[in-house]
Design an enzyme around this catalytic site. Structure first.
Site, PDB file in Angstrom:
ATOM      1  CG  ASP A   1     -11.251  -4.795   5.839  1.00 36.55           C
ATOM      2  OD1 ASP A   1     -11.268  -4.843   4.588  1.00 36.55           O
ATOM      3  OD2 ASP A   1     -10.605  -3.935   6.469  1.00 36.55           O
TER       4      ASP A   1
ATOM      5  CD  GLU B   1      -1.659  -0.753  -0.935  1.00 34.58           C
ATOM      6  OE1 GLU B   1      -1.682   0.469  -1.154  1.00 34.58           O
ATOM      7  OE2 GLU B   1      -2.226  -1.258   0.040  1.00 34.58           O
TER       8      GLU B   1
ATOM      9  CG  ASN C   1       0.410  -7.141   1.376  1.00 39.43           C
ATOM     10  OD1 ASN C   1      -0.245  -8.183   1.458  1.00 39.43           O
ATOM     11  ND2 ASN C   1       0.073  -6.039   2.040  1.00 39.43           N
TER      12      ASN C   1
ATOM     13  CG  HIS D   1      -8.640  -4.188   2.224  1.00 43.70           C
ATOM     14  ND1 HIS D   1      -8.775  -4.204   3.593  1.00 43.70           N
ATOM     15  CD2 HIS D   1      -7.321  -3.981   1.992  1.00 43.70           C
ATOM     16  CE1 HIS D   1      -7.593  -4.007   4.171  1.00 43.70           C
ATOM     17  NE2 HIS D   1      -6.692  -3.877   3.215  1.00 43.70           N
TER      18      HIS D   1
ATOM     19  CD  GLU E   1      -3.183  -4.864   4.116  1.00 44.04           C
ATOM     20  OE1 GLU E   1      -4.036  -3.988   3.849  1.00 44.04           O
ATOM     21  OE2 GLU E   1      -1.963  -4.713   3.900  1.00 44.04           O
TER      22      GLU E   1
HETATM   23  O1  G3I Z   1      -1.093   9.025  14.277  1.00 47.13           O
HETATM   24  C1  G3I Z   1      -1.768  10.157  13.722  1.00 47.13           C
HETATM   25  C2  G3I Z   1      -2.339  11.037  14.816  1.00 47.13           C
HETATM   26  O2  G3I Z   1      -1.283  11.555  15.578  1.00 47.13           O
HETATM   27  C3  G3I Z   1      -3.157  12.150  14.161  1.00 47.13           C
HETATM   28  O3  G3I Z   1      -3.752  12.915  15.152  1.00 47.13           O
HETATM   29  C4  G3I Z   1      -4.227  11.569  13.275  1.00 47.13           C
HETATM   30  C5  G3I Z   1      -5.034  12.652  12.555  1.00 47.13           C
HETATM   31  O4  G3I Z   1      -5.298  12.319  11.229  1.00 47.13           O
HETATM   32  O5  G3I Z   1      -3.617  10.748  12.300  1.00 47.13           O
HETATM   33  C6  G3I Z   1      -2.890   9.656  12.838  1.00 47.13           C
HETATM   34  O6  G3I Z   1      -2.334   8.947  11.787  1.00 47.13           O
HETATM   35  C7  G3I Z   1      -3.233   8.130  11.037  1.00 47.13           C
HETATM   36  C8  G3I Z   1      -2.718   6.702  11.087  1.00 47.13           C
HETATM   37  O7  G3I Z   1      -3.522   5.873  10.284  1.00 47.13           O
HETATM   38  C9  G3I Z   1      -2.722   6.134  12.513  1.00 47.13           C
HETATM   39  O8  G3I Z   1      -4.017   6.111  13.021  1.00 47.13           O
HETATM   40  C10 G3I Z   1      -3.268   8.614   9.608  1.00 47.13           C
HETATM   41  O9  G3I Z   1      -3.875   9.882   9.539  1.00 47.13           O
HETATM   42  C11 G3I Z   1      -4.049   7.641   8.741  1.00 47.13           C
HETATM   43  O10 G3I Z   1      -3.931   8.015   7.375  1.00 47.13           O
HETATM   44  C12 G3I Z   1      -3.482   6.250   8.900  1.00 47.13           C
HETATM   45  O11 G3I Z   1      -4.286   5.354   8.134  1.00 47.13           O
HETATM   46  C13 G3I Z   1      -3.715   4.093   7.879  1.00 47.13           C
HETATM   47  C14 G3I Z   1      -3.650   3.841   6.372  1.00 47.13           C
HETATM   48  O12 G3I Z   1      -3.119   2.550   6.130  1.00 47.13           O
HETATM   49  C15 G3I Z   1      -2.773   4.857   5.659  1.00 47.13           C
HETATM   50  O13 G3I Z   1      -2.896   4.699   4.281  1.00 47.13           O
HETATM   51  C16 G3I Z   1      -4.596   3.025   8.516  1.00 47.13           C
HETATM   52  O14 G3I Z   1      -4.569   3.177   9.952  1.00 47.13           O
HETATM   53  C17 G3I Z   1      -4.077   1.645   8.136  1.00 47.13           C
HETATM   54  O15 G3I Z   1      -4.996   0.680   8.604  1.00 47.13           O
HETATM   55  C18 G3I Z   1      -3.979   1.550   6.615  1.00 47.13           C
HETATM   56  O16 G3I Z   1      -3.488   0.268   6.288  1.00 47.13           O
HETATM   57  C19 G3I Z   1      -3.336  -0.013   4.890  1.00 47.13           C
HETATM   58  C20 G3I Z   1      -2.175  -0.983   4.759  1.00 47.13           C
HETATM   59  O17 G3I Z   1      -1.021  -0.464   5.362  1.00 47.13           O
HETATM   60  C21 G3I Z   1      -1.910  -1.318   3.291  1.00 47.13           C
HETATM   61  N1  G3I Z   1      -3.118  -1.793   2.640  1.00 47.13           N
HETATM   62  C22 G3I Z   1      -4.292  -0.965   2.792  1.00 47.13           C
HETATM   63  C23 G3I Z   1      -4.576  -0.676   4.266  1.00 47.13           C
HETATM   64  C24 G3I Z   1      -5.852   0.100   4.455  1.00 47.13           C
HETATM   65  O18 G3I Z   1      -5.726   1.394   3.895  1.00 47.13           O
END
Ligand code: G3I
Length: 322
Positions: free
Chosen positions: A241, A132, A173, A209, A239
């Site tokens: 969905d 990105e 990507n 997406h 990715e």
């Molecule tokens: O692990 C912590 C946890 O300890 C805490 O309690 C909780 C409270 O907010 O947060 C948890 O972390 C989260 C993490 O996912 C794991 O679940 C983060 O807040 C959250 O921001 C994070 O989101 C991820 C996101 O990327 C971040 O931008 C998504 O799971 C993940 O699916 C998403 O994936 C991205 C790809 O890497 C790149 N392309 C887009 C895609 C979707 O956004």
């Protein structure tokens, strides 16, 4: 019920895969499906290979959480797409808030990649090396990397990854590059930039997406894939969905979602250099959509209760017919 990876391989693709995340692996009903390599032949760690997790402070590396996912995949005979090395999100604050020059940030990127790609050497079919880097209008995202180094951080990252794992396929990507426009054109320029610098780039990942009813047709998706393949790289949907922007879905909506998923799979089948399709998790319970787009969702192939949607059957019939 046919198995997606088995059908994808019979159709000449390398895999049909899914993202997952550490917290999900304690859900045994979920892992019973995820671990079936006939269903998902490829796994992407959704979070725990990202910089925030792997180098939380400078020079202090931690692969424990990422290793949980890679070990899961290896135990089940599944290919890994490793994700990701250089991305403006999920950075530790020492990187995102640091004061950098071109030279100091170059050294930081090189050290991070040497360590992480070295740690996973031989395990990753592919690495998302840079993720990105572009704004939706095709300009470079003015993130910490670009601000200190300009676009040169991109070939520097690819060269570092190539040195650390000569066998891994190295990918750029991004999202909103699946259809023709200034962002797709800019992503092609990134491929050329890396090639012109004499570094190796093997692939481009199209995140995919999409939105129900606004997903590009198979033919327009195919023509964009071909425009990248003509630069000498392979391609993949990394990715996927397809979300509803209002809930709950109607039965007509579910048919449209099925048709949209089908377009993505058909496009990959139409391009021999498209190696596979990965969904950004397979069931709604673990989708990233609702927490990012309030009120939206139901974007995955499986409902939260692990029964399949019409899209699942559309994909399996398209794969079976290929
Ligand atoms: O692990 C912590 C946890 O300890 C805490 O309690 C909780 C409270 O907010 O947060 C948890 O972390 C989260 C993490 O996912 C794991 O679940 C983060 O807040 C959250 O921001 C994070 O989101 C991820 C996101 O990327 C971040 O931008 C998504 O799971 C993940 O699916 C998403 O994936 C991205 C790809 O890497 C790149 N392309 C887009 C895609 C979707 O956004």
């Amino acid at each position: 019920q046919a198995n997606l990876n088995q059908l994808a391989k019979a159709a000449g693709k390398l895999y049909f895969g899914s993202a997952t995340d550490n917290g999900e692996l304690s859900d045994s009903a979920y892992t019973a499906i995820l671990s079936n390599s006939n269903e998902f032949g490829q796994i992407t760690p959704g979070n725990t290979q990202k910089w925030q997790y792997t180098e939380p402070s400078e020079g202090s590396y931690s692969y424990t959480q990422g290793d949980v996912i890679t070990s899961f995949a290896e135990a089940n005979g599944q290919i890994l797409r490793c994700h990701n090395l250089v991305w403006y999100e999920q950075l530790p604050s020492w990187v995102s808030s640091g004061t950098w020059t071109n030279a100091t940030l170059t050294a930081v990127i090189q050290a991070h990649i040497a360590s992480e790609v070295g740690h996973y050497k031989g395990q990753c079919y592919a690495w998302d090396v840079v993720n990105e880097a572009l704004n939706d209008d095709g300009t470079y995202r003015a993130d910490v990397f670009y601000n200190a180094m300009g676009p040169s951080y991109i070939p520097i990252a690819f060269a570092a990854a190539a040195a650390a794992d000569p066998a891994a396929k190295l990918y750029y990507n991004d999202y909103n590059i699946e259809y023709a426009g200034s962002k797709a054109t800019a992503a092609q320029s990134i491929v050329k930039l890396v090639q012109a610098a004499g570094a190796r780039i093997d692939g481009v990942g199209f995140q995919g997406h999409f939105i129900v009813g606004s997903t590009p047709s198979a033919s327009s998706l195919t023509s964009v894939l071909n425009s990248f393949v003509s630069l000498g790289v392979e391609v993949a949907y990394t990715e996927v969905d397809v979300r509803f922007t209002s809930l709950p879905p109607t039965s007509a909506g579910l048919q449209q979602q099925a048709s949209d998923y089908g377009s993505v799979v058909s496009a990959c089948l139409a391009v021999s250099k498209c190696v596979g399709v990965t969904v950004w998790d397979f069931d709604d319970q673990y989708s990233w959509i609702p927490s990012t787009f309030s009120g939206q969702g139901d974007a995955c192939l499986y409902w939260a209760n692990l029964t399949v949607k019409p899209a699942y059957y559309t994909i399996s019939s398209i794969l079976a017919a290929a």
